[in-house]
Write a protein that holds these residues in place. Sequence first.
Motif, PDB file in Angstrom:
ATOM      1  N   ALA A  78       0.836  -1.208   0.000  1.00  0.00           N
ATOM      2  CA  ALA A  78       0.000   0.000   0.000  1.00  0.00           C
ATOM      3  C   ALA A  78       0.863   1.247   0.000  1.00  0.00           C
ATOM      4  CB  ALA A  78      -0.928  -0.003   1.209  1.00  0.00           C
ATOM      5  N   GLN A  79       1.956   1.213   0.773  1.00  0.00           N
ATOM      6  CA  GLN A  79       2.848   2.363   0.831  1.00  0.00           C
ATOM      7  C   GLN A  79       3.591   2.540  -0.500  1.00  0.00           C
ATOM      8  OE1 GLN A  79       5.290   1.672   4.243  1.00  0.00           O
ATOM      9  NE2 GLN A  79       3.556   1.614   5.643  1.00  0.00           N
ATOM     10  N   MET A  80       3.912   1.427  -1.153  1.00  0.00           N
ATOM     11  CA  MET A  80       4.587   1.481  -2.456  1.00  0.00           C
ATOM     12  C   MET A  80       3.533   1.491  -3.564  1.00  0.00           C
ATOM     13  SD  MET A  80       7.883   1.365  -1.814  1.00  0.00           S
ATOM     14  CE  MET A  80       8.680   0.639  -3.240  1.00  0.00           C
ATOM     15  N   ASN A  81       2.525   2.336  -3.429  1.00  0.00           N
ATOM     16  CA  ASN A  81       1.409   2.420  -4.357  1.00  0.00           C
ATOM     17  C   ASN A  81       1.913   2.544  -5.801  1.00  0.00           C
ATOM     18  OD1 ASN A  81      -0.674   3.608  -6.050  1.00  0.00           O
ATOM     19  ND2 ASN A  81      -1.835   3.889  -4.158  1.00  0.00           N
ATOM     20  N   LYS A  92      14.097  13.741  -3.497  1.00  0.00           N
ATOM     21  CA  LYS A  92      13.028  13.609  -2.511  1.00  0.00           C
ATOM     22  C   LYS A  92      12.311  12.279  -2.657  1.00  0.00           C
ATOM     23  CE  LYS A  92      12.075  18.550  -1.850  1.00  0.00           C
ATOM     24  NZ  LYS A  92      12.506  18.549  -0.445  1.00  0.00           N
ATOM     25  N   PHE A  93      12.017  11.920  -3.906  1.00  0.00           N
ATOM     26  CA  PHE A  93      11.321  10.672  -4.163  1.00  0.00           C
ATOM     27  C   PHE A  93      12.158   9.471  -3.724  1.00  0.00           C
ATOM     28  CE2 PHE A  93      10.394   7.212  -7.279  1.00  0.00           C
ATOM     29  CZ  PHE A  93       9.136   6.890  -6.803  1.00  0.00           C
ATOM     30  N   ALA A  94      13.467   9.485  -4.071  1.00  0.00           N
ATOM     31  CA  ALA A  94      14.354   8.381  -3.686  1.00  0.00           C
ATOM     32  C   ALA A  94      14.482   8.281  -2.170  1.00  0.00           C
ATOM     33  CB  ALA A  94      15.730   8.592  -4.323  1.00  0.00           C
ATOM     34  N   GLY A  95      14.565   9.444  -1.514  1.00  0.00           N
ATOM     35  CA  GLY A  95      14.659   9.439  -0.058  1.00  0.00           C
ATOM     36  C   GLY A  95      13.426   8.846   0.587  1.00  0.00           C
ATOM     37  N   LEU A  96      12.245   9.174   0.031  1.00  0.00           N
ATOM     38  CA  LEU A  96      11.000   8.637   0.575  1.00  0.00           C
ATOM     39  C   LEU A  96      10.930   7.126   0.379  1.00  0.00           C
ATOM     40  CD1 LEU A  96       8.189   9.153   1.822  1.00  0.00           C
ATOM     41  CD2 LEU A  96       7.319   9.462  -0.501  1.00  0.00           C
ATOM     42  N   ILE A  97      11.253   6.652  -0.819  1.00  0.00           N
ATOM     43  CA  ILE A  97      11.212   5.208  -1.092  1.00  0.00           C
ATOM     44  C   ILE A  97      12.207   4.463  -0.203  1.00  0.00           C
ATOM     45  CG2 ILE A  97      11.604   3.443  -2.848  1.00  0.00           C
ATOM     46  CD1 ILE A  97       9.032   5.041  -3.197  1.00  0.00           C
ATOM     47  N   ARG A  98      13.419   5.041  -0.050  1.00  0.00           N
ATOM     48  CA  ARG A  98      14.417   4.389   0.797  1.00  0.00           C
ATOM     49  C   ARG A  98      13.902   4.238   2.237  1.00  0.00           C
ATOM     50  NH1 ARG A  98      17.722   8.126   1.288  1.00  0.00           N
ATOM     51  NH2 ARG A  98      17.534   8.483   3.523  1.00  0.00           N
ATOM     52  N   LYS A  99      13.287   5.320   2.742  1.00  0.00           N
ATOM     53  CA  LYS A  99      12.772   5.276   4.108  1.00  0.00           C
ATOM     54  C   LYS A  99      11.625   4.282   4.246  1.00  0.00           C
ATOM     55  CE  LYS A  99      15.073   7.988   6.840  1.00  0.00           C
ATOM     56  NZ  LYS A  99      15.691   7.439   8.078  1.00  0.00           N
ATOM     57  N   ILE A 100      10.788   4.199   3.224  1.00  0.00           N
ATOM     58  CA  ILE A 100       9.681   3.231   3.250  1.00  0.00           C
ATOM     59  C   ILE A 100      10.226   1.810   3.337  1.00  0.00           C
ATOM     60  CG2 ILE A 100       7.838   2.222   1.860  1.00  0.00           C
ATOM     61  CD1 ILE A 100       7.192   5.043   0.875  1.00  0.00           C
ATOM     62  N   LEU A 101      11.243   1.536   2.539  1.00  0.00           N
ATOM     63  CA  LEU A 101      11.845   0.195   2.554  1.00  0.00           C
ATOM     64  C   LEU A 101      12.520  -0.097   3.891  1.00  0.00           C
ATOM     65  CD1 LEU A 101      13.330   0.143  -1.055  1.00  0.00           C
ATOM     66  CD2 LEU A 101      11.371  -1.168  -0.219  1.00  0.00           C
ATOM     67  N   LEU A 147       6.448  12.072  10.794  1.00  0.00           N
ATOM     68  CA  LEU A 147       5.944  13.350  10.298  1.00  0.00           C
ATOM     69  C   LEU A 147       6.861  13.924   9.218  1.00  0.00           C
ATOM     70  CD1 LEU A 147       4.782  14.975  13.651  1.00  0.00           C
ATOM     71  CD2 LEU A 147       3.350  14.008  11.862  1.00  0.00           C
ATOM     72  N   GLU A 148       8.162  13.698   9.359  1.00  0.00           N
ATOM     73  CA  GLU A 148       9.092  14.139   8.323  1.00  0.00           C
ATOM     74  C   GLU A 148       8.832  13.390   7.015  1.00  0.00           C
ATOM     75  OE1 GLU A 148      12.804  13.421  10.210  1.00  0.00           O
ATOM     76  OE2 GLU A 148      12.849  15.356  11.247  1.00  0.00           O
ATOM     77  N   LEU A 149       8.547  12.077   7.115  1.00  0.00           N
ATOM     78  CA  LEU A 149       8.218  11.291   5.924  1.00  0.00           C
ATOM     79  C   LEU A 149       6.936  11.805   5.264  1.00  0.00           C
ATOM     80  CD1 LEU A 149       8.980   7.644   7.096  1.00  0.00           C
ATOM     81  CD2 LEU A 149      10.153   8.895   5.300  1.00  0.00           C
ATOM     82  N   LEU A 150       5.932  12.093   6.093  1.00  0.00           N
ATOM     83  CA  LEU A 150       4.672  12.601   5.558  1.00  0.00           C
ATOM     84  C   LEU A 150       4.870  13.958   4.889  1.00  0.00           C
ATOM     85  CD1 LEU A 150       2.184  11.615   8.407  1.00  0.00           C
ATOM     86  CD2 LEU A 150       2.378  10.575   6.146  1.00  0.00           C
ATOM     87  N   ASN A 151       5.729  14.790   5.487  1.00  0.00           N
ATOM     88  CA  ASN A 151       5.995  16.097   4.888  1.00  0.00           C
ATOM     89  C   ASN A 151       6.668  15.940   3.526  1.00  0.00           C
ATOM     90  OD1 ASN A 151       5.969  19.080   5.326  1.00  0.00           O
ATOM     91  ND2 ASN A 151       8.163  18.798   5.001  1.00  0.00           N
ATOM     92  N   THR A 152       7.591  14.979   3.411  1.00  0.00           N
ATOM     93  CA  THR A 152       8.230  14.707   2.121  1.00  0.00           C
ATOM     94  C   THR A 152       7.194  14.232   1.101  1.00  0.00           C
ATOM     95  OG1 THR A 152      10.302  14.093   3.235  1.00  0.00           O
ATOM     96  CG2 THR A 152      10.022  13.362   0.954  1.00  0.00           C
ATOM     97  N   LEU A 179       4.019   5.582   8.486  1.00  0.00           N
ATOM     98  CA  LEU A 179       3.164   6.006   7.376  1.00  0.00           C
ATOM     99  C   LEU A 179       1.736   5.475   7.471  1.00  0.00           C
ATOM    100  CD1 LEU A 179       5.523   5.907   4.271  1.00  0.00           C
ATOM    101  CD2 LEU A 179       4.550   7.908   5.370  1.00  0.00           C
ATOM    102  N   ILE A 180       1.204   5.391   8.675  1.00  0.00           N
ATOM    103  CA  ILE A 180      -0.169   4.904   8.846  1.00  0.00           C
ATOM    104  C   ILE A 180      -1.170   5.880   8.237  1.00  0.00           C
ATOM    105  CG2 ILE A 180      -0.664   5.966  11.094  1.00  0.00           C
ATOM    106  CD1 ILE A 180      -1.406   2.313  10.323  1.00  0.00           C
ATOM    107  N   LEU A 181      -0.775   7.172   8.142  1.00  0.00           N
ATOM    108  CA  LEU A 181      -1.687   8.186   7.614  1.00  0.00           C
ATOM    109  C   LEU A 181      -1.638   8.326   6.095  1.00  0.00           C
ATOM    110  CD1 LEU A 181      -1.476  11.263  10.030  1.00  0.00           C
ATOM    111  CD2 LEU A 181      -3.059   9.356  10.064  1.00  0.00           C
TER     112      LEU A 181
END
Length: 591
Positions: free
Chosen positions: A399-402, A431-440, A454-459, A492-494
């Motif tokens: 779901a996070q990796m939509n 920004k996109f790569a940083g978000l994906i890396r953090k998700i993984l 919250l930093e992830l959500l802001n990104t 990333l529950i939100l």
Amino acid sequence: MKAVLAFMFYWYCTCNFAQTQNTDSLRRILNNGQIIDTVRINTLLLLSEDLAYKDLDNSLSLAMEAIERSEALNWNEGLARSYRQAGIIEYYKPNYDKALNHLHLALTYSERSKNALLKASIYNNIANIYADLKEFDKALVYYDRLLKVAREANSEKDELIALFNIATIYTELGDYDRSLQNFFSSLDLAEKASITQHLPAIYNNIARTYQYMHEDEQALQYLDQGIAVAEESDNRYILSTLLRNKGELLRDANQFEQAELSLIRSIELSQENGSVEWESLAWETLSSVYEQQNKAELALDAFRKHIRLRDSIINEEKKAELIKKDLIFEKEKDQALYKAEIERQKTIRNASILGGGSLLFMAGMAMFFYRRRLHAISEKEKAEFKAKVADTELKALRAQMNPHFIFNTLNSINSFFIKNNREAASDYLKKFAGLIRKILENSEKKLIPLKEDLELLNTYFEIESRRLPDKFDHIFIIDESIDTENTLVPPLILQPFIENSIWHGIANKKDKGVIAIEVRKRKDTLLYVVDDNGVGRKPEKRKEMNRSMGMQIATNRIAIINATESNGGVKVIDKEEGLRVEIELPLTLAF
């Protein structure tokens, strides 16, 4: 001549991620006529804080508007925070009588809101006024109240402020060893907890104490450290004080040209800030610099300006009036609390007499049937629950990796390259790569610090806003009693709920929208809120939203978490315009 005293306010922040909102962004949110009331109040206070070091009059006007809107909503916490902000600004002007009146009103509303840390911050500000009036015994009473609440709440920030201000009182009383001990404790705590906004004031007062001890070399060293930090953070209020103190030290070292430059800059900053007291003191020191250089005409002119400003600040009659008001307020407060306690005890006694017997009987019967039923189904529930956990945790990462989100983002990056806008493409890609890396990275973690989430959500917001330029603003509103580094949340529950707000609520809206993310404490639970003013849901579309894969997976995750720890859940509220999603989770702390 002694250096300038700098006490420390509890710097309240309507949202811990205020740094992601610049002045222009906040003004755009305010200009949105359809913004929801509580978000408008929080935005007013954020903008007032942002202007407090730059434009006191506009800052005060915003705080007064927040008071009016909080009164219309009968929102006690909003009133307490708004009156506190107004008191802080009046203190800076300085209008001590108005500041104290605002702060006493803030204290009254904070007691009604049951927010202990909010009340503690107001204690600190009232104590600051008495310290400025040289009423040190009364100031210590309020600082001790702050310290007590800070330690009970394990709040490092509030403990730092209490230690700092108590140390400042000891400096004024001439107990320099005890003062430095507390200052260095507060400095260690600030560095350990990364509370950098207070570093300039700490450096200033350490320098001031060394100056009292006639150790000017060490004093100048700490002043330079404070100036560097204040300039970096654009804290013009404390910067004017640091520069004034440095000018005094340079004058004593016969470095008159450097002293004059430092003092003139201090005066300019004080005038920009509307800080009459600091401007008066800087003119006084500059007068002595000119005098020692035999520049009699300049010295006289500077001294006249000092006297004119000094006489406008405060006199003995105002001081007596403030103390009288404080005594009256304390008496009225004690009487009100006494009456309230009598009524509470009466209510409890009557309820106990009428309902006690029947409640015990009903509770006993309920427990008997509940245990019989629980024993029969417990094993079946355990097996089903374990299977649901495993299935949901696997789906959560998907779901996070939509795929739609990833595909659209890569298309946007490719579009930048086609248009030869390599700088924008590179920034977007980072920004996109940083978000994906953090998700993984977080896919293996059940909980992460709230600050990181919250930093992830802001990104995520920043990436989506690049694809939908000028379609929405976002704002984070964090309960100030929440320690974002110590509070743990599911990663990333939100995100699915925010994605729904953007694509189904805001994207279809003709004008610009606002998405507010709120995080609050509710007893032993953490309340997440995603509130937008988008197009909302039509009745025929409501079931379709409930079948959304991302939101359904997120709802299942929340249900699993709450099944083992609390009775929280997800509540979707349809508004006249927009949608509000409330998510309740167990409050989990790292330590």
